[in-house]
Every structure is written in structure tokens, then in C-alpha cells.
Design a protein around this motif. Structure first.
Motif, PDB file in Angstrom:
ATOM      1  N   ALA A 116      27.739  30.154 -32.476  1.00 38.90           N
ATOM      2  CA  ALA A 116      26.664  29.846 -31.531  1.00 38.90           C
ATOM      3  C   ALA A 116      27.167  28.909 -30.435  1.00 38.90           C
ATOM      4  CB  ALA A 116      25.487  29.222 -32.272  1.00 38.90           C
ATOM      5  N   ALA A 117      27.977  27.924 -30.814  1.00 39.00           N
ATOM      6  CA  ALA A 117      28.525  26.998 -29.819  1.00 39.00           C
ATOM      7  C   ALA A 117      29.476  27.709 -28.874  1.00 39.00           C
ATOM      8  CB  ALA A 117      29.242  25.852 -30.534  1.00 39.00           C
ATOM      9  N   CYS A 118      30.256  28.653 -29.397  1.00 39.50           N
ATOM     10  CA  CYS A 118      31.199  29.405 -28.569  1.00 39.50           C
ATOM     11  C   CYS A 118      30.464  30.189 -27.489  1.00 39.50           C
ATOM     12  CB  CYS A 118      32.017  30.341 -29.463  1.00 39.50           C
ATOM     13  SG  CYS A 118      33.339  31.233 -28.611  1.00 39.50           S
ATOM     14  N   TYR A 119      29.305  30.723 -27.838  1.00 41.46           N
ATOM     15  CA  TYR A 119      28.522  31.505 -26.876  1.00 41.46           C
ATOM     16  C   TYR A 119      27.497  30.675 -26.109  1.00 41.46           C
ATOM     17  CZ  TYR A 119      30.574  35.880 -28.359  1.00 41.46           C
ATOM     18  OH  TYR A 119      31.470  36.888 -28.594  1.00 41.46           O
ATOM     19  N   GLY A 120      27.336  29.428 -26.476  1.00 45.40           N
ATOM     20  CA  GLY A 120      26.367  28.610 -25.768  1.00 45.40           C
ATOM     21  C   GLY A 120      24.941  29.056 -25.991  1.00 45.40           C
ATOM     22  N   PRO A 212      27.591  40.889 -14.684  1.00 46.84           N
ATOM     23  CA  PRO A 212      26.665  40.360 -13.664  1.00 46.84           C
ATOM     24  C   PRO A 212      25.620  41.378 -13.215  1.00 46.84           C
ATOM     25  CG  PRO A 212      28.905  39.676 -13.179  1.00 46.84           C
ATOM     26  CD  PRO A 212      28.991  40.667 -14.303  1.00 46.84           C
ATOM     27  N   ARG A 213      26.035  42.603 -13.014  1.00 43.29           N
ATOM     28  CA  ARG A 213      25.106  43.651 -12.598  1.00 43.29           C
ATOM     29  C   ARG A 213      24.098  43.962 -13.709  1.00 43.29           C
ATOM     30  NH1 ARG A 213      21.869  46.257  -9.247  1.00 43.29           N
ATOM     31  NH2 ARG A 213      22.030  48.531  -9.322  1.00 43.29           N
ATOM     32  N   LEU A 214      24.559  43.967 -14.954  1.00 44.02           N
ATOM     33  CA  LEU A 214      23.672  44.237 -16.079  1.00 44.02           C
ATOM     34  C   LEU A 214      22.613  43.140 -16.219  1.00 44.02           C
ATOM     35  CD1 LEU A 214      26.429  45.396 -18.561  1.00 44.02           C
ATOM     36  CD2 LEU A 214      24.545  46.834 -17.752  1.00 44.02           C
ATOM     37  N   VAL A 215      23.030  41.896 -16.036  1.00 43.01           N
ATOM     38  CA  VAL A 215      22.090  40.787 -16.120  1.00 43.01           C
ATOM     39  C   VAL A 215      21.053  40.866 -14.994  1.00 43.01           C
ATOM     40  CG1 VAL A 215      21.905  38.269 -15.850  1.00 43.01           C
ATOM     41  CG2 VAL A 215      23.610  39.249 -17.408  1.00 43.01           C
ATOM     42  N   ASP A 216      21.502  41.283 -13.819  1.00 41.64           N
ATOM     43  CA  ASP A 216      20.581  41.469 -12.702  1.00 41.64           C
ATOM     44  C   ASP A 216      19.552  42.549 -13.020  1.00 41.64           C
ATOM     45  OD1 ASP A 216      19.740  41.235  -9.800  1.00 41.64           O
ATOM     46  OD2 ASP A 216      20.445  43.312  -9.800  1.00 41.64           O
ATOM     47  N   LEU A 217      20.001  43.659 -13.577  1.00 44.56           N
ATOM     48  CA  LEU A 217      19.073  44.736 -13.943  1.00 44.56           C
ATOM     49  C   LEU A 217      18.110  44.282 -15.027  1.00 44.56           C
ATOM     50  CD1 LEU A 217      21.508  47.814 -13.962  1.00 44.56           C
ATOM     51  CD2 LEU A 217      19.714  47.308 -12.280  1.00 44.56           C
ATOM     52  N   GLY A 239      38.770  29.980 -21.688  1.00 46.82           N
ATOM     53  CA  GLY A 239      38.761  29.444 -23.042  1.00 46.82           C
ATOM     54  C   GLY A 239      38.637  30.491 -24.117  1.00 46.82           C
ATOM     55  N   GLY A 240      38.636  31.760 -23.718  1.00 46.66           N
ATOM     56  CA  GLY A 240      38.518  32.843 -24.696  1.00 46.66           C
ATOM     57  C   GLY A 240      37.123  33.020 -25.247  1.00 46.66           C
ATOM     58  N   HIS A 241      36.103  32.514 -24.543  1.00 46.72           N
ATOM     59  CA  HIS A 241      34.740  32.616 -25.050  1.00 46.72           C
ATOM     60  C   HIS A 241      34.094  33.966 -24.786  1.00 46.72           C
ATOM     61  CE1 HIS A 241      34.093  27.958 -25.265  1.00 46.72           C
ATOM     62  NE2 HIS A 241      35.137  28.381 -25.955  1.00 46.72           N
ATOM     63  N   GLY A 242      34.784  34.849 -24.090  1.00 41.92           N
ATOM     64  CA  GLY A 242      34.299  36.207 -23.957  1.00 41.92           C
ATOM     65  C   GLY A 242      33.805  36.580 -22.583  1.00 41.92           C
ATOM     66  N   THR A 243      33.011  37.631 -22.536  1.00 40.87           N
ATOM     67  CA  THR A 243      32.625  38.251 -21.276  1.00 40.87           C
ATOM     68  C   THR A 243      31.807  37.320 -20.395  1.00 40.87           C
ATOM     69  OG1 THR A 243      32.533  40.334 -22.533  1.00 40.87           O
ATOM     70  CG2 THR A 243      31.677  40.368 -20.294  1.00 40.87           C
ATOM     71  N   HIS A 244      30.931  36.513 -20.982  1.00 40.97           N
ATOM     72  CA  HIS A 244      30.107  35.617 -20.158  1.00 40.97           C
ATOM     73  C   HIS A 244      30.975  34.587 -19.452  1.00 40.97           C
ATOM     74  CE1 HIS A 244      30.065  31.838 -22.563  1.00 40.97           C
ATOM     75  NE2 HIS A 244      30.276  32.647 -23.582  1.00 40.97           N
ATOM     76  N   GLU A 245      32.010  34.078 -20.126  1.00 40.66           N
ATOM     77  CA  GLU A 245      32.899  33.106 -19.483  1.00 40.66           C
ATOM     78  C   GLU A 245      33.761  33.775 -18.423  1.00 40.66           C
ATOM     79  OE1 GLU A 245      35.789  29.449 -20.889  1.00 40.66           O
ATOM     80  OE2 GLU A 245      35.992  31.372 -21.923  1.00 40.66           O
ATOM     81  N   HIS A 246      34.188  34.991 -18.686  1.00 37.42           N
ATOM     82  CA  HIS A 246      35.001  35.758 -17.747  1.00 37.42           C
ATOM     83  C   HIS A 246      34.292  35.888 -16.395  1.00 37.42           C
ATOM     84  CE1 HIS A 246      37.780  38.904 -16.382  1.00 37.42           C
ATOM     85  NE2 HIS A 246      36.747  39.692 -16.138  1.00 37.42           N
ATOM     86  N   PHE A 247      32.978  36.134 -16.434  1.00 36.29           N
ATOM     87  CA  PHE A 247      32.215  36.341 -15.199  1.00 36.29           C
ATOM     88  C   PHE A 247      31.447  35.094 -14.745  1.00 36.29           C
ATOM     89  CE2 PHE A 247      32.467  40.854 -16.610  1.00 36.29           C
ATOM     90  CZ  PHE A 247      32.967  41.412 -15.444  1.00 36.29           C
ATOM     91  N   GLY A 248      31.425  34.055 -15.571  1.00 39.21           N
ATOM     92  CA  GLY A 248      30.627  32.886 -15.217  1.00 39.21           C
ATOM     93  C   GLY A 248      29.139  33.142 -15.291  1.00 39.21           C
ATOM     94  N   ASP A 250      25.464  33.011 -17.287  1.00 39.31           N
ATOM     95  CA  ASP A 250      24.707  32.242 -18.278  1.00 39.31           C
ATOM     96  C   ASP A 250      24.567  33.090 -19.549  1.00 39.31           C
ATOM     97  OD1 ASP A 250      22.836  30.935 -19.840  1.00 39.31           O
ATOM     98  OD2 ASP A 250      21.341  30.718 -18.262  1.00 39.31           O
ATOM     99  N   PRO A 251      25.125  32.640 -20.689  1.00 40.38           N
ATOM    100  CA  PRO A 251      25.098  33.477 -21.899  1.00 40.38           C
ATOM    101  C   PRO A 251      23.698  33.726 -22.445  1.00 40.38           C
ATOM    102  CG  PRO A 251      25.913  31.278 -22.398  1.00 40.38           C
ATOM    103  CD  PRO A 251      25.842  31.368 -20.913  1.00 40.38           C
ATOM    104  N   THR A 252      22.726  32.882 -22.080  1.00 43.29           N
ATOM    105  CA  THR A 252      21.368  33.107 -22.574  1.00 43.29           C
ATOM    106  C   THR A 252      20.688  34.269 -21.862  1.00 43.29           C
ATOM    107  OG1 THR A 252      20.351  31.531 -21.017  1.00 43.29           O
ATOM    108  CG2 THR A 252      21.143  30.652 -23.119  1.00 43.29           C
ATOM    109  N   LYS A 253      21.341  34.817 -20.828  1.00 43.58           N
ATOM    110  CA  LYS A 253      20.800  35.989 -20.136  1.00 43.58           C
ATOM    111  C   LYS A 253      21.132  37.286 -20.878  1.00 43.58           C
ATOM    112  CE  LYS A 253      19.183  33.407 -16.867  1.00 43.58           C
ATOM    113  NZ  LYS A 253      17.719  33.125 -16.826  1.00 43.58           N
TER     114      LYS A 253
END
Length: 435
Positions: A116-120, A212-217, A239-248, A250-253
Motif C-alpha cells: 500500500a505504501a509503495c502505491y501510495g 494519463p489518458r486512461l485516468v482522463d477517460l 523508484g520502481g513503484h510502477g506505472t503511476h510513478e513512470h507517468f507522475g 496520482d495513484p488514487t486515480k
């Protein structure tokens, strides 16, 4: 009154169906016969005599290994081993029960908090199998009144979960968010809920979802978004936290972060990360959690140690990134078809012909390189490939030699026109009639 059938009324005996008559069996046997006719050994189920890593040992030979998910080298790391041994000494080798009943151990909670911490996000739930995670989560959250729209290249486990749920299913063209939006326009408001499922890094092709496009949709059309991070955790982002970190992003989206523990964390099992409410629903309703034995505590402890290694040594992520890009660049320079790969953890080399892919895999093993083919029906005929998994522990020399040898051996097979068209299919058909 005895309602049992008498000899006079009992139905005639019917033959018991044979597994040999299943089309799946005949497909496998046809592939085996093609291999026997061309004297090509089966490349699958190769026996490894040491632990997975950038090198392995097969039949007493040390070979370069590009068939391991051990992206950051945690599988052989002494700190990970020490944590696993400590957990075994304390808890034994099994949770020995469903976590709901008597299988809960501190290592489970620690792993869920770390994920959970890794994904925020607020919470996470771990399952005893990665495949089971997709099956049980989708089967729990969805029903016949719902719709799942998924990328056409989505993993088989997601398809199995959708089928179990009874939800309607549509797919959009791979990574084509414009096509996805067309479907959303057509179906929004016609179902109770809509879930969109994608992968962070696609396991067969090595490209990345347009998050980013998926979150917008998602914000515009109000659907749940699920991202399978199996090959992205520990790979994407500084930091290797995955796709959300790669694109910057918000992981809660993202409503449902799903992943497996068998890649970067060098363990076994699966996880879901997201809101506290999502975790509550899954722990209270998901059959694959409630009725399955808890993840072995030692495997949970090993996964925690792997996540700690990821946080403590981010250079492992940077090395993996350099190695992936080097492999991709060299492969393209050598004229190899790497398809859609972006040079992260997965780089396919498209061969086309299934029999040619199998032969190339065997030829490479003879040359000291272990890499496996992906053939029909896992991919459509004509899309067969070798799938190279890149790790932080591969050396530049290994990568250069592997690309050079792959191009050389594939070139020879192409010049010889070796493949399915070069064998006598009528002979295979005659042999199949005897099965």
C-alpha cells in the motif's frame, strides 16, 4: 416405492468421454509430432539445477538466462534469504489455514502495508496465487449487470475472472484509447458498472499502457480502472513503484492496482492495492481469499525483504532500465523485429513461425543462452516470438552476445526457409489419425 431403474428401464451404457478426444489434447499432440518429424526437442519444462537469475544451469551447463522474472536480482540476495529463513524458523513453511480462520501471521500484514505504501494508497490484500488474484477479484466485484472493457492483449487470468463474474465483455484495440472511448460512448449508462482493465507493461509485447489518458477517460466517463502491474512493479519509475510513478499520475486515480509477487519481489502470490473499502470487500467476500490457504509466511517475508531492497538500492532499477534499453537498441540495429517493446523488462523478438521459434530457442540453448518461445495458441500463428526477460543483473557482455547470436541463428533459419511450411503436414495428419 423404489424409484431406482430396473434392468428393463435403465438407459443403455454410454461410452465415457476420452481426454484424448479433446481439441486441446490434439493441438498439443500435433505440435509434438511436428517437433518429432523435424527432430526438434521440446523447449518447455527445461530442468534448472540452480536458482533463477541472470545465469542458470541446465543439464550441467552454465548458460545466460533470459527466461527469469527476477528483474532486480532479489531471488539470490542474502538479505532476502535471511528474512525467509527467519520466517521459516518462526512460522514453519505454511500458513496451514485460511487467514480468516487461523492462518493470519504478522508477515501478511507487513507485506500488505508495504505494498500500500509503495502505491501510495490506503490498503492492500495479498493472495496465494497471482492468477487467482485476477480470477477472484473480478469474480467478486462484478456480475451480469456489469461490463468489462479490456485491452485486447490482456492476460488470460483476467479473461477467466470476467467469465466467472458473468459480466458482459468487450475489448478495445491494443493501447488504442480512442477506440476505448468509442466503446465508452456506446455503453456508458447501459450497465450498472463499467470496469476497464489494462496492463502496466504488457507481458507479451513489452509496451506500456497510456495511463494519463486512461485516468482522463475515467474522470469523464465514471468507470472503475484496473491496472495489472505484474511486469511494472520494480521496473517503471525512478523508484520502481510502477506505472503511476513512470507517468507522475496520482495513484488514487486508479481504482484497482493488481500485481504478482513472483517478479520483482521474487516470491509467489498476488496482490491488490487500493482503497480501504476495496480491501474490506475482498477480505470479506472474495472466495479466493476466504477459502484459500494464506500465503506461506516465509514467502510473505521474502516479498517484504525484496521491497525493502527496492527502496534501499534504487540503482537496481536504473541498471535494469539501462540493460533493457541496450537490448532493445542492439536488437533493432541487428535487424530483429522487437514489435511494440519499449525496452523495459520485456523485449520480444518476433519470429512469425511457431516451429521456427521453437528451433531458434533450442539453437540458442546449444549456444549457451536460455530463452523460451511463445507459440500458437498463446499468440496467433504468424506472431510467434522469443520473449526475453531483462534483469538488472545481466551484464552488457551477455546482452551483446545474446543479440548477436540471436540475429545470426535466426538469419540462418530464414535463409533455409525453415518452418511449418517446410514440413510434410500430410504426414502429421496421418499420424494424428492414429491417436
Amino acid at each position: 416405492m423404489d424409484a431406482r431403474p430396473t434392468a428393463a428401464t435403465a438407459p443403455a451404457e454410454r461410452p465415457v468421454p476420452r481426454f484424448e478426444d479433446l481439441p486441446e489434447y490434439r493441438q498439443i499432440r500435433m505440435q509434438e509430432l511436428a517437433g518429432e518429424l523435424t527432430q526438434i526437442g521440446n523447449p518447455f519444462y527445461r530442468m534448472h539445477d540452480v536458482g533463477a537469475g541472470a545465469q542458470t544451469e541446465i543439464d550441467g551447463r552454465r548458460v545466460a538466462n533470459f527466461a527469469s522474472y527476477d528483474y532486480l536480482g532479489a531471488n539470490q540476495h542474502p538479505a532476502v534469504h535471511a528474512r525467509v529463513r527467519e520466517a521459516i524458523d518462526r512460522y514453519g513453511i505454511s500458513a496451514s489455514a485460511s487467514r480468516l480462520v487461523a492462518g493470519e501471521r504478522p508477515a501478511h500484514r507487513e507485506l500488505e502495508e508495504s505494498l500500500a505504501a509503495c502505491y501510495g494508497v490506503e490498503a492492500a490484500v495479498v493472495f496465494v496465487s497471482g492468477y487467482l488474484t485476477n480470477v477472484t477479484v473480478l469474480g467478486t466485484l462484478l456480475g451480469p449487470e456489469d461490463l468489462v472493457i479490456h485491452d485486447e492483449f490482456i492476460h488470460n487470468s483476467a479473461l477467466a475472472g470476467i467469465k466467472l463474474s458473468g459480466a458482459a465483455r468487450r475489448f478495445f484495440r491494443h493501447n488504442d484509447t480512442a477506440h476505448l472511448e468509442e466503446l465508452l460512448v456506446d455503453f456508458t449508462g447501459k450497465f450498472r458498472r463499467i470496469l476497464v482493465v489494462v496492463e502496466g507493461i504488457y507481458s507479451m509485447d513489452g509496451d506500456v499502457a497510456d495511463l494519463p489518458r486512461l485516468v482522463d477517460l475515467r474522470a469523464r466517463y465514471g468507470f472503475w480502472l484496473m491496472v495489472d502491474e505484474a511486469h511494472a512493479l520494480g521496473v517503471l519509475g525512478a523508484g520502481g513503484h510502477g506505472t503511476h510513478e513512470h507517468f507522475g499520475v496520482d495513484p488514487t486515480k486508479v481504482d484497482i492496482w493488481m500485481g504478482t509477487l513472483s517478479k520483482t519481489t521474487s516470491s509467489c502470490g498476488g496482490y491488490v492495492a487500493g482503497s480501504a473499502a476495496l480491501a474490506t470487500v475482498l477480505k470479506g467476500s472474495a472466495g479466493g481469499f476466504i477459502y484459500s490457504v494464506g500465503l506461506p509466511p516465509a514467502l510473505a517475508a521474502g516479498a517484504v525483504a525484496s521491497l525493502e531492497l527496492l527502496a534501499a538500492e534504487p540503482d537496481r532499477v536504473a541498471r535494469l532500465r539501462r540493460n533493457g534499453h541496450l537490448f532493445l537498441d542492439l536488437a533493432r540495429e541487428a535487424g530483429l523485429d522487437t514489435g511494440l517493446s519499449e525496452g523495459h523488462s520485456v523485449v520480444p523478438v518476433l519470429v512469425g513461425d511457431s516451429l521456427r521459434a521453437v528451433r531458434l530457442s533450442n539453437d540458442l540453448l546449444a549456444a549457451g543462452i536460455n530463452v523460451l518461445p511463445i507459440i500458437h495458441p498463446a499468440v496467433p500463428e504468424g506472431q510467434a516470438r522469443l520473449r526475453f526477460f531483462i534483469t538488472s543483473e545481466h551484464t552488457q557482455e551477455q546482452i551483446r552476445e545474446t543479440v548477436e547470436k540471436t540475429a545470426e541463428l535466426l538469419g540462418a533459419l530464414v535463409r533455409d526457409n525453415f518452418g511449418l511450411n517446410s514440413i510434410d503436414r500430410s504426414q502429421i495428419a496421418r499420424l494424428m489419425t492414429g491417436l
